[in-house]
Design an enzyme around this catalytic site. Structure first.
Site, PDB file in Angstrom:
ATOM      1  CG  ASP A 277      -6.659 -24.870   2.327  1.00 15.03           C
ATOM      2  OD1 ASP A 277      -5.731 -24.194   2.822  1.00 15.03           O
ATOM      3  OD2 ASP A 277      -6.817 -26.084   2.545  1.00 15.03           O
TER       4      ASP A 277
ATOM      5  CG  ASP B 180      -1.170 -25.166   2.431  1.00 17.99           C
ATOM      6  OD1 ASP B 180      -0.823 -25.300   3.619  1.00 17.99           O
ATOM      7  OD2 ASP B 180      -2.351 -25.267   2.055  1.00 17.99           O
TER       8      ASP B 180
END
Length: 203
Positions: free
Chosen positions: A156, A170
């Site tokens: 991330d 995401d």
């Protein structure tokens, strides 16, 4: 209407009237529907789904590789305002949820992708935005699944400070769900068309 009489032939044989059937109906007077919409995905729906999914996987994997090659774990670089690139390892699902259940998340993600493919095969032509919506969903899910299988975690890097860090996959999943919900809601509000019938009796 009276039953047609049997007419004797010159040679003495009795000939029955021909058995007339229209479509699959056994009653010539019954209306036969001429409108039949196929809901299963056709070749162009599959092509659209594949194009969106591949683009989503490629974009997500490319950005993750750039982040991994330029930033160490937990290192960040400011972009603009509250937005920064912050490299984080996430073993859970989107936004860091269920980070302690990597194996379960991996299995559930694979099952979800399989279910979405089955649903698309059966209903891909139901709405024109389904290839794009499910393409984003499948592409984002597959890209994160590849990371979990290959690396044991997901990278991330998009960080606004007030929300857990996330990645493009995401974002694709969230956008795909939003498009899918909007499309289904709009379809429910749209008045249903009355099927047209071919009335054989009127001809």
């Amino acid at each position: 209407m009276s039953e047609p009489s049997l007419r004797p032939q010159p040679d003495g044989d009795v000939r029955r009237p021909p058995d007339i059937r229209v479509g699959s109906s056994t009653n010539a007077l019954a209306p036969v529907s001429v409108v039949e919409r196929r809901l299963g995905a056709g070749w162009w729906q599959w092509a659209g789904l594949a194009a969106v999914s591949i683009a989503a996987v490629a974009g997500d994997q490319l950005t993750k590789e750039v982040v991994r090659s330029h930033l160490r774990i937990d290192e960040s670089a400011s972009v603009i305002g509250p937005l920064s690139i912050h490299r984080v390892q996430n073993s859970g699902i989107a936004f860091g949820l269920f980070s302690s259940a990597t194996a379960l998340v991996t299995v559930l993600t694979a099952i979800a992708v399989g279910w979405m493919l089955v649903f698309f095969a059966r209903s891909g032509a139901r709405h024109p935005v389904l290839p794009a919506a499910l393409g984003l969903l499948i592409g984002g899910s597959v890209s994160n699944l590849v990371d979990r299988v290959r690396l044991g975690h997901v990278t991330d890097f998009i960080d606004f400070g007030w929300w857990p860090a996330f990645n493009l996959a995401d974002s694709f999943i969230v956008i795909g769900v939003a498009i899918l919900l909007l499309a289904l809601t709009a379809a429910e509000r749209r008045p249903r068309e009355t099927p047209r019938h071919l009335d054989v009796a009127a001809r």
